[in-house]
Write a protein that holds these residues in place. Structure first.
Motif, PDB file in Angstrom:
ATOM      1  N   GLU A   1       0.823  -1.209   0.000  1.00 24.25           N
ATOM      2  CA  GLU A   1       0.000   0.000   0.000  1.00 24.25           C
ATOM      3  C   GLU A   1       0.857   1.258   0.000  1.00 24.25           C
ATOM      4  O   GLU A   1       0.481   2.284  -0.592  1.00 24.25           O
ATOM      5  CB  GLU A   1      -0.947  -0.009   1.198  1.00 24.25           C
ATOM      6  CG  GLU A   1      -2.062  -1.032   1.090  1.00 24.25           C
ATOM      7  CD  GLU A   1      -3.010  -0.754  -0.062  1.00 24.25           C
ATOM      8  OE1 GLU A   1      -3.069   0.385  -0.559  1.00 24.25           O
ATOM      9  OE2 GLU A   1      -3.720  -1.691  -0.489  1.00 24.25           O
ATOM     10  N   THR A   2       2.017   1.206   0.634  1.00 22.93           N
ATOM     11  CA  THR A   2       2.928   2.348   0.602  1.00 22.93           C
ATOM     12  C   THR A   2       3.454   2.575  -0.809  1.00 22.93           C
ATOM     13  O   THR A   2       3.532   3.713  -1.289  1.00 22.93           O
ATOM     14  CB  THR A   2       4.100   2.117   1.572  1.00 22.93           C
ATOM     15  OG1 THR A   2       3.584   1.965   2.891  1.00 22.93           O
ATOM     16  CG2 THR A   2       5.075   3.279   1.552  1.00 22.93           C
ATOM     17  N   VAL A   3       3.787   1.486  -1.492  1.00 24.58           N
ATOM     18  CA  VAL A   3       4.222   1.596  -2.888  1.00 24.58           C
ATOM     19  C   VAL A   3       3.112   2.197  -3.735  1.00 24.58           C
ATOM     20  O   VAL A   3       3.353   3.107  -4.544  1.00 24.58           O
ATOM     21  CB  VAL A   3       4.642   0.209  -3.421  1.00 24.58           C
ATOM     22  CG1 VAL A   3       4.835   0.267  -4.943  1.00 24.58           C
ATOM     23  CG2 VAL A   3       5.919  -0.269  -2.744  1.00 24.58           C
ATOM     24  N   ARG A   4       1.888   1.716  -3.571  1.00 26.68           N
ATOM     25  CA  ARG A   4       0.760   2.252  -4.337  1.00 26.68           C
ATOM     26  C   ARG A   4       0.595   3.756  -4.105  1.00 26.68           C
ATOM     27  O   ARG A   4       0.369   4.526  -5.052  1.00 26.68           O
ATOM     28  CB  ARG A   4      -0.539   1.530  -3.953  1.00 26.68           C
ATOM     29  CG  ARG A   4      -0.606   0.082  -4.364  1.00 26.68           C
ATOM     30  CD  ARG A   4      -1.949  -0.558  -3.993  1.00 26.68           C
ATOM     31  NE  ARG A   4      -3.019  -0.024  -4.839  1.00 26.68           N
ATOM     32  CZ  ARG A   4      -4.109   0.572  -4.387  1.00 26.68           C
ATOM     33  NH1 ARG A   4      -4.279   0.747  -3.082  1.00 26.68           N
ATOM     34  NH2 ARG A   4      -5.031   1.005  -5.215  1.00 26.68           N
ATOM     35  N   ALA A   5       0.718   4.179  -2.847  1.00 27.15           N
ATOM     36  CA  ALA A   5       0.551   5.599  -2.527  1.00 27.15           C
ATOM     37  C   ALA A   5       1.657   6.438  -3.161  1.00 27.15           C
ATOM     38  O   ALA A   5       1.405   7.543  -3.673  1.00 27.15           O
ATOM     39  CB  ALA A   5       0.543   5.787  -1.012  1.00 27.15           C
ATOM     40  N   ARG A   6       2.875   5.944  -3.140  1.00 32.64           N
ATOM     41  CA  ARG A   6       3.991   6.705  -3.702  1.00 32.64           C
ATOM     42  C   ARG A   6       3.924   6.756  -5.231  1.00 32.64           C
ATOM     43  O   ARG A   6       4.262   7.781  -5.835  1.00 32.64           O
ATOM     44  CB  ARG A   6       5.315   6.116  -3.223  1.00 32.64           C
ATOM     45  CG  ARG A   6       5.505   6.274  -1.725  1.00 32.64           C
ATOM     46  CD  ARG A   6       6.878   5.870  -1.255  1.00 32.64           C
ATOM     47  NE  ARG A   6       6.984   6.022   0.197  1.00 32.64           N
ATOM     48  CZ  ARG A   6       8.108   5.843   0.887  1.00 32.64           C
ATOM     49  NH1 ARG A   6       9.226   5.481   0.265  1.00 32.64           N
ATOM     50  NH2 ARG A   6       8.113   5.990   2.199  1.00 32.64           N
ATOM     51  N   VAL A   7       3.495   5.660  -5.837  1.00 29.02           N
ATOM     52  CA  VAL A   7       3.324   5.672  -7.293  1.00 29.02           C
ATOM     53  C   VAL A   7       2.227   6.657  -7.681  1.00 29.02           C
ATOM     54  O   VAL A   7       2.371   7.441  -8.640  1.00 29.02           O
ATOM     55  CB  VAL A   7       3.007   4.261  -7.818  1.00 29.02           C
ATOM     56  CG1 VAL A   7       2.520   4.308  -9.262  1.00 29.02           C
ATOM     57  CG2 VAL A   7       4.233   3.365  -7.702  1.00 29.02           C
ATOM     58  N   LYS A   8       1.144   6.666  -6.947  1.00 28.82           N
ATOM     59  CA  LYS A   8       0.058   7.612  -7.223  1.00 28.82           C
ATOM     60  C   LYS A   8       0.538   9.053  -7.079  1.00 28.82           C
ATOM     61  O   LYS A   8       0.216   9.930  -7.907  1.00 28.82           O
ATOM     62  CB  LYS A   8      -1.100   7.349  -6.259  1.00 28.82           C
ATOM     63  CG  LYS A   8      -2.298   8.279  -6.414  1.00 28.82           C
ATOM     64  CD  LYS A   8      -3.034   8.041  -7.708  1.00 28.82           C
ATOM     65  CE  LYS A   8      -4.321   8.838  -7.770  1.00 28.82           C
ATOM     66  NZ  LYS A   8      -5.045   8.623  -9.041  1.00 28.82           N
ATOM     67  N   ALA A   9       1.356   9.313  -6.058  1.00 28.20           N
ATOM     68  CA  ALA A   9       1.839  10.673  -5.813  1.00 28.20           C
ATOM     69  C   ALA A   9       2.812  11.148  -6.877  1.00 28.20           C
ATOM     70  O   ALA A   9       2.833  12.333  -7.230  1.00 28.20           O
ATOM     71  CB  ALA A   9       2.494  10.741  -4.435  1.00 28.20           C
ATOM     72  N   THR A  10       3.622  10.217  -7.410  1.00 27.64           N
ATOM     73  CA  THR A  10       4.649  10.626  -8.369  1.00 27.64           C
ATOM     74  C   THR A  10       4.191  10.590  -9.819  1.00 27.64           C
ATOM     75  O   THR A  10       4.695  11.355 -10.649  1.00 27.64           O
ATOM     76  CB  THR A  10       5.898   9.738  -8.228  1.00 27.64           C
ATOM     77  OG1 THR A  10       5.525   8.356  -8.395  1.00 27.64           O
ATOM     78  CG2 THR A  10       6.545   9.927  -6.868  1.00 27.64           C
ATOM     79  N   SER A  11       3.230   9.715 -10.136  1.00 25.24           N
ATOM     80  CA  SER A  11       2.840   9.540 -11.541  1.00 25.24           C
ATOM     81  C   SER A  11       1.370   9.820 -11.803  1.00 25.24           C
ATOM     82  O   SER A  11       0.961   9.955 -12.962  1.00 25.24           O
ATOM     83  CB  SER A  11       3.158   8.116 -11.996  1.00 25.24           C
ATOM     84  OG  SER A  11       2.309   7.188 -11.338  1.00 25.24           O
ATOM     85  N   GLY A  12       0.559   9.830 -10.742  1.00 26.43           N
ATOM     86  CA  GLY A  12      -0.878   9.965 -10.936  1.00 26.43           C
ATOM     87  C   GLY A  12      -1.569   8.680 -11.318  1.00 26.43           C
ATOM     88  O   GLY A  12      -2.781   8.662 -11.532  1.00 26.43           O
ATOM     89  N   VAL A  13      -0.820   7.569 -11.395  1.00 21.49           N
ATOM     90  CA  VAL A  13      -1.369   6.278 -11.806  1.00 21.49           C
ATOM     91  C   VAL A  13      -1.692   5.444 -10.567  1.00 21.49           C
ATOM     92  O   VAL A  13      -0.882   5.359  -9.636  1.00 21.49           O
ATOM     93  CB  VAL A  13      -0.380   5.511 -12.703  1.00 21.49           C
ATOM     94  CG1 VAL A  13      -0.930   4.137 -13.061  1.00 21.49           C
ATOM     95  CG2 VAL A  13      -0.066   6.309 -13.958  1.00 21.49           C
TER      96      VAL A  13
END
Length: 326
Positions: free
Chosen positions: A281-293
């Motif tokens: 879930e931390t990876v998902r949050a960071r990917v969302k924050a950096t790429s919007g995906v």
């Protein structure tokens, strides 16, 4: 955590049951991550008829879940309330039907299907050499690799629903899309028929070796892992998004993002299931924050957390506030 044990009462009402019932069986012993709590009841049916008998006989409100080899499964630390069905030897047959067709039980490991097809001169199923797990999971997830998916080689499926009814489904009935099928979640796949093309065994073996070598060189197959963690979003590769978000090698407790392939989470330091889920879930949050995906889980998460603990996206919030060890 221990659940109430209903098996004594069930056995009295199921005199003809031939499979094995186990109460509070630890699922961490049989999943590839080696984490998670117990199944309230673990049932290993003897064969399809035994499965039908069991499902028709137990109370209709008892939740039922199915697992194969446990390769693509994260069981939460509180365990699984209800019944976990694990298909075994009675679902492990392989039958060559002709120069291009193969019928297999859904407990057969994917790699054995690839090998049996190759030995029989049936081309097109070599990609299963690179997919961990059993055929039942491959059917449910439309598993694929190297440009081929299950839907491309599947012909028919047999399944048993929660009420114990048997169904025969064509590939069109499966409603396949990328890493998804639309068959009701309570259907338990028991048998599958595949169609490939006549081929030369030596050439098929060569293709399988290429798949195996690629996996050996590019994936952390010797680690305690659940395979690919996230589905590839449209137009993106999940691992690239994870890497670009700075998550390669990221650690939460005993779980870590693989440095070899960062779409794999590994248990390399006696992780809990919460460690693994929190990391994801931390990876998902960071990917969302950096790429919007938004990354969607490919690994199936099953069961309950330890009482009072969160699950899902709330775990990323814990990590981001410093509650998780990173």
């Amino acid at each position: 955590m221990a659940f109430a044990d209903p098996t004594s009462d069930w056995l009295q009402s199921l005199p003809d049951l031939r499979g094995r019932l186990s109460a509070n069986a630890m699922l961490s012993d049989i999943t590839w991550f080696r984490v998670g709590g117990p199944a309230q009841v673990l049932f290993t049916p003897a064969d399809e008829a035994d499965l039908v008998y069991f499902l028709k006989s137990i109370p209709a409100d008892v939740p039922v879940f199915t697992m194969g080899l446990g390769s693509n499964l994260l069981v939460r630390d509180g365990g699984v309330r209800g019944v976990v069905i694990r298909l075994g030897r009675g679902f492990g047959t392989i039958e060559v039907l002709g120069p291009d067709r193969l019928r297999v039980g859904t407990a057969v490991p994917d790699v054995k299907v690839a090998r049996a097809a190759g030995e029989a001169g049936i081309a097109g199923l070599h990609f299963y050499r690179g997919i961990p797990g059993s055929i039942g999971g491959a059917l449910r997830m439309n598993a694929g690799a190297h440009g081929v998916e299950t839907k491309d080689v599947l012909e028919y499926v047999r399944a048993v629903d929660r009420a114990g009814n048997v169904h025969e489904l064509s590939v069109a009935d499966m409603g396949y899309t990328y890493r998804h099928c639309s068959v009701p979640a309570d259907y338990i796949f028991t048998q599958a028929t595949f169609r490939g093309q006549p081929g030369e065994p030596s050439e098929i073996l060569k293709q399988m070796e290429e798949v195996a070598n690629y996996r050996e060189q590019n994936q952390p197959i010797r680690e305690r892992t659940g395979g690919s963690t996230f589905k590839n979003p449209n137009g993106h590769s999940a691992w690239k998004l994870v890497d670009q978000a700075g998550c390669r090698g990221l650690r939460v407790g005993g779980a870590k993002v693989s440095e070899m392939h960062c779409n794999f989470l590994i248990n390399d330091a006696e992780a809990t299931a919460e460690d693994v889920e929190r990391l994801g879930e931390t990876v998902r949050a960071r990917v969302k924050a950096t790429s919007g995906v938004t990354l969607n889980w490919e690994i199936i998460r099953l069961g309950e957390p330890v009482e009072g603990r969160p699950t899902g996206e709330a775990l990323a919030e814990l990590s981001n506030t410093g509650a998780g060890k990173q």
